[in-house]
Design a protein around this motif. Sequence first.
Motif, PDB file in Angstrom:
ATOM      1  N   TYR A  10      40.723  35.114  40.794  1.00 42.35           N
ATOM      2  CA  TYR A  10      41.951  34.780  40.066  1.00 42.35           C
ATOM      3  C   TYR A  10      43.165  35.454  40.698  1.00 42.35           C
ATOM      4  O   TYR A  10      44.195  34.819  40.902  1.00 42.35           O
ATOM      5  CB  TYR A  10      41.825  35.188  38.601  1.00 42.35           C
ATOM      6  CG  TYR A  10      43.114  35.091  37.842  1.00 42.35           C
ATOM      7  CD1 TYR A  10      43.609  33.857  37.445  1.00 42.35           C
ATOM      8  CD2 TYR A  10      43.859  36.226  37.537  1.00 42.35           C
ATOM      9  CE1 TYR A  10      44.805  33.754  36.757  1.00 42.35           C
ATOM     10  CE2 TYR A  10      45.057  36.137  36.863  1.00 42.35           C
ATOM     11  CZ  TYR A  10      45.515  34.899  36.468  1.00 42.35           C
ATOM     12  OH  TYR A  10      46.703  34.807  35.799  1.00 42.35           O
ATOM     13  N   ARG A  11      43.036  36.730  41.029  1.00 40.63           N
ATOM     14  CA  ARG A  11      44.160  37.446  41.626  1.00 40.63           C
ATOM     15  C   ARG A  11      44.525  36.854  42.990  1.00 40.63           C
ATOM     16  O   ARG A  11      45.700  36.722  43.333  1.00 40.63           O
ATOM     17  CB  ARG A  11      43.840  38.931  41.738  1.00 40.63           C
ATOM     18  CG  ARG A  11      43.966  39.670  40.410  1.00 40.63           C
ATOM     19  CD  ARG A  11      43.826  41.173  40.588  1.00 40.63           C
ATOM     20  NE  ARG A  11      42.445  41.597  40.736  1.00 40.63           N
ATOM     21  CZ  ARG A  11      41.569  41.693  39.750  1.00 40.63           C
ATOM     22  NH1 ARG A  11      41.940  41.379  38.528  1.00 40.63           N
ATOM     23  NH2 ARG A  11      40.342  42.114  39.965  1.00 40.63           N
ATOM     24  N   ALA A  48      35.178  37.044  39.422  1.00 36.36           N
ATOM     25  CA  ALA A  48      36.093  36.061  38.835  1.00 36.36           C
ATOM     26  C   ALA A  48      37.515  36.615  38.796  1.00 36.36           C
ATOM     27  O   ALA A  48      38.475  35.903  39.089  1.00 36.36           O
ATOM     28  CB  ALA A  48      35.631  35.675  37.438  1.00 36.36           C
ATOM     29  N   GLY A  49      37.649  37.884  38.454  1.00 37.67           N
ATOM     30  CA  GLY A  49      38.972  38.512  38.442  1.00 37.67           C
ATOM     31  C   GLY A  49      39.579  38.569  39.828  1.00 37.67           C
ATOM     32  O   GLY A  49      40.780  38.320  40.003  1.00 37.67           O
ATOM     33  N   ASP A  50      38.768  38.896  40.835  1.00 36.99           N
ATOM     34  CA  ASP A  50      39.262  38.943  42.207  1.00 36.99           C
ATOM     35  C   ASP A  50      39.709  37.562  42.682  1.00 36.99           C
ATOM     36  O   ASP A  50      40.749  37.415  43.326  1.00 36.99           O
ATOM     37  CB  ASP A  50      38.182  39.483  43.155  1.00 36.99           C
ATOM     38  CG  ASP A  50      37.871  40.948  42.895  1.00 36.99           C
ATOM     39  OD1 ASP A  50      38.701  41.634  42.255  1.00 36.99           O
ATOM     40  OD2 ASP A  50      36.789  41.404  43.335  1.00 36.99           O
ATOM     41  N   ALA A  53      44.006  33.729  44.002  1.00 39.21           N
ATOM     42  CA  ALA A  53      44.626  32.423  43.783  1.00 39.21           C
ATOM     43  C   ALA A  53      46.060  32.578  43.290  1.00 39.21           C
ATOM     44  O   ALA A  53      46.949  31.816  43.695  1.00 39.21           O
ATOM     45  CB  ALA A  53      43.801  31.616  42.787  1.00 39.21           C
ATOM     46  N   LYS A  54      46.295  33.553  42.432  1.00 37.02           N
ATOM     47  CA  LYS A  54      47.641  33.785  41.919  1.00 37.02           C
ATOM     48  C   LYS A  54      48.579  34.219  43.040  1.00 37.02           C
ATOM     49  O   LYS A  54      49.725  33.753  43.116  1.00 37.02           O
ATOM     50  CB  LYS A  54      47.596  34.850  40.822  1.00 37.02           C
ATOM     51  CG  LYS A  54      48.903  35.066  40.111  1.00 37.02           C
ATOM     52  CD  LYS A  54      48.757  36.047  38.979  1.00 37.02           C
ATOM     53  CE  LYS A  54      50.077  36.319  38.296  1.00 37.02           C
ATOM     54  NZ  LYS A  54      49.966  37.295  37.231  1.00 37.02           N
TER      55      LYS A  54
END
Length: 94
Positions: A42-43, A38-40, A45-46
Amino acid sequence: MQRKQILVALLLLIRACVPIVAQESEESEESEGWLQQAGDIYRTAKAEAHKIEVVLGLAGAFYEEHVKLLAGNYTDWASASTSSFWKQVKAQFT
């Protein structure tokens, strides 16, 4: 009397939750994998959103410096032509 009932209810709730927490701690390795994914995501997409923001900024600057200068004259001419046309139409029917 009511406080004793609340206390007993809380104790029973805690007693019921202890096995659930123990089971979740065994599965925590799997959940850490999910959190990492999920963190990957998110990064990524950001970063993509930042790239889009930069491209939009460049497109806006290009429009302001090049397209607007050329298109502004034509839009002014079209606006003036339209308003004079409508004035002529109104003059004929009034």
